[in-house]
Write an enzyme that holds these catalytic residues in place. Sequence first.
Site, mmCIF file in Angstrom:
data_model
loop_
_atom_site.group_PDB
_atom_site.id
_atom_site.type_symbol
_atom_site.label_atom_id
_atom_site.label_comp_id
_atom_site.label_asym_id
_atom_site.label_seq_id
_atom_site.Cartn_x
_atom_site.Cartn_y
_atom_site.Cartn_z
ATOM 1 N N LYS A 154 -48.176 -16.883 -5.394
ATOM 2 C CA LYS A 154 -47.363 -16.567 -6.575
ATOM 3 C C LYS A 154 -46.817 -17.845 -7.213
ATOM 4 O O LYS A 154 -46.738 -17.962 -8.429
ATOM 5 C CB LYS A 154 -46.231 -15.612 -6.180
ATOM 6 C CG LYS A 154 -46.771 -14.217 -5.851
ATOM 7 C CD LYS A 154 -45.765 -13.322 -5.164
ATOM 8 C CE LYS A 154 -45.621 -13.615 -3.704
ATOM 9 N NZ LYS A 154 -45.080 -12.574 -2.858
ATOM 10 N N ASP A 182 -52.328 -10.489 -3.843
ATOM 11 C CA ASP A 182 -51.239 -10.575 -2.863
ATOM 12 C C ASP A 182 -50.456 -9.272 -2.820
ATOM 13 O O ASP A 182 -50.089 -8.790 -1.757
ATOM 14 C CB ASP A 182 -50.304 -11.740 -3.200
ATOM 15 C CG ASP A 182 -49.026 -11.660 -2.380
ATOM 16 O OD1 ASP A 182 -49.135 -11.768 -1.146
ATOM 17 O OD2 ASP A 182 -47.949 -11.443 -2.958
ATOM 18 N N HIS A 216 -38.238 -21.790 -4.622
ATOM 19 C CA HIS A 216 -38.412 -20.451 -4.061
ATOM 20 C C HIS A 216 -37.614 -20.349 -2.773
ATOM 21 O O HIS A 216 -37.592 -21.282 -1.974
ATOM 22 C CB HIS A 216 -39.897 -20.209 -3.758
ATOM 23 C CG HIS A 216 -40.145 -18.873 -3.133
ATOM 24 N ND1 HIS A 216 -40.210 -17.720 -3.874
ATOM 25 C CD2 HIS A 216 -40.318 -18.497 -1.838
ATOM 26 C CE1 HIS A 216 -40.428 -16.690 -3.069
ATOM 27 N NE2 HIS A 216 -40.492 -17.143 -1.831
ATOM 28 N N SER A 250 -49.150 -15.800 0.892
ATOM 29 C CA SER A 250 -48.550 -14.802 0.001
ATOM 30 C C SER A 250 -47.524 -15.471 -0.922
ATOM 31 O O SER A 250 -47.575 -15.332 -2.146
ATOM 32 C CB SER A 250 -47.891 -13.717 0.868
ATOM 33 O OG SER A 250 -47.066 -12.893 0.114
ATOM 34 N N ARG A 273 -50.338 -4.949 4.516
ATOM 35 C CA ARG A 273 -49.756 -5.597 5.704
ATOM 36 C C ARG A 273 -48.499 -4.881 6.152
ATOM 37 O O ARG A 273 -48.224 -4.747 7.341
ATOM 38 C CB ARG A 273 -49.451 -7.069 5.396
ATOM 39 C CG ARG A 273 -50.702 -7.927 5.278
ATOM 40 C CD ARG A 273 -50.378 -9.270 4.617
ATOM 41 N NE ARG A 273 -49.305 -9.956 5.292
ATOM 42 C CZ ARG A 273 -48.435 -10.783 4.700
ATOM 43 N NH1 ARG A 273 -48.521 -11.029 3.409
ATOM 44 N NH2 ARG A 273 -47.473 -11.355 5.382
HETATM 45 N N1 URA Z 1 -42.468 -12.737 1.087
HETATM 46 C C1 URA Z 1 -43.674 -12.760 0.476
HETATM 47 O O1 URA Z 1 -43.763 -12.959 -0.743
HETATM 48 N N2 URA Z 1 -44.769 -12.556 1.221
HETATM 49 C C2 URA Z 1 -44.730 -12.339 2.557
HETATM 50 O O2 URA Z 1 -45.759 -12.194 3.166
HETATM 51 C C3 URA Z 1 -43.468 -12.309 3.174
HETATM 52 C C4 URA Z 1 -42.354 -12.515 2.414
#
Ligand code: URA
Length: 443
Positions: free
Chosen positions: A187, A161, A82, A183, A168
């Site tokens: 995933k 999320d 990632h 966050s 947010r």
């Molecule tokens: N990318 C994400 O997936 N989550 C965040 O909080 C910030 C960047």
Amino acid sequence: MRAVDIIRKKRDGGVLTAAEIAFLIDGYCRGDIPDYQMSAFAMAVLFRGMTAEETAELTLAMARSGTQLDLSGIPGIKADKHSTGGVGDKTTLIVAPLAAAAGVPVAKMSGRGLGHTGGTIDKLESIPGFRTELAPEAFFRQVREIGLAVAGQSGDLAPADKKLYALRDVTATVDSIPLIASSVMSKKIASGADAIVLDVKTGAGAFMKTLEDAERLAEAMVAIGRLAGRRTAAVISDMDQPLGRAIGNALEVKEAIAALRGEGPEDLTKLCLTLAAHMAVLGGKAAAVDEAVPLLEGKLKSGEALEKFRAFVAAQGGDAAVVDDPDLLPAAPRRIAVKAERAGFVRRIDAEKLGLAAMVLGAGRAVKDAPIDHSVGVVLVRKLGDRVEAGDVLAELHAAREDRADAEATRLAAEAFEIGGEPPALRPLILSVVTEDGIRRGA
Ligand code: URA
């Protein structure tokens, strides 16, 4: 249990239990806890922080909120990677086949681009015929058969999320390390991989502007991985300038194919070898990164990584002929040269501005779900530290239509370059590595 008591506890600096965190996330997903309480909670976390254990519990609660892929039917240690998002970041296109060629099964969910950063799914879709919507069975089968699959992230992956991130975004609570770390990792954990390699970008074009912040985020994510039972490592890399030379979907696929042929830009190749090496180590294919890098260089030289990419493109319905003839990829009809106004050294390249220039040309989206043009983008002719004369081409815009976007993209691209009398101090591409053993700077 009441949400207000949990918010108060965090507001006053308390440490929440797993049950309290699960109560909040589950209640929020069901709609029992309203946005205003969740906003207050996010703000309390932003000011008070979270322990590694709390952050892991938050991550796991969000991962449990939707589909969780079970990859246990696929033999081996499945790896994922990632990136926290960069400009010109086409590393997945290279790292995934490279790691798969070394015997590490790669099962990856990717997203689309938004704003100045691109998304892997958009890049792959510039290959004619390429399908990114794979049913779970087809996804599993492909990883079993060729060791590699990349699919678009399903809407039901960590929906908690998704909901919390949207909140947010409008309550000034994005920039909290535990919230960002949970966050991202929610995933990744829901995607099912056993091993996760994170590419945390830092610099002008990145989310984390300073190395210290990038390291704190990397440590938080590696700690989550450890507590969640996933082997995790993070590489912190420089994003003071775009990675490689190409920005824009088909242009990046072309550059990725060149890299898989061993003919890619040095920075891109080095980062890809490093990320794939960490995947090989976590995946049990090498004892150490120093041992993995020559192994992977061999996979580039022998053509095995390129063959893996070809098999991957074909398996997902793409025209594999692009591997031998990248000119089959969509190409923009016009070129606009951005030239240096004075002689000197390239002292600064604003990656964000170049990403925006590519977006304005049509390569990216200003708003979610907007259509994009796979052919357009920006190719850097000069990079940091290069010597230029007045009138030298700094970058070439690949443009489609003749319209106002040209002028705006040209202005942004020109503004992105700062030319000065002295060469800049260049920092290394790989700034540090964070593993369960701690931080290693300059690694
Ligand atoms: N990318 C994400 O997936 N989550 C965040 O909080 C910030 C960047």
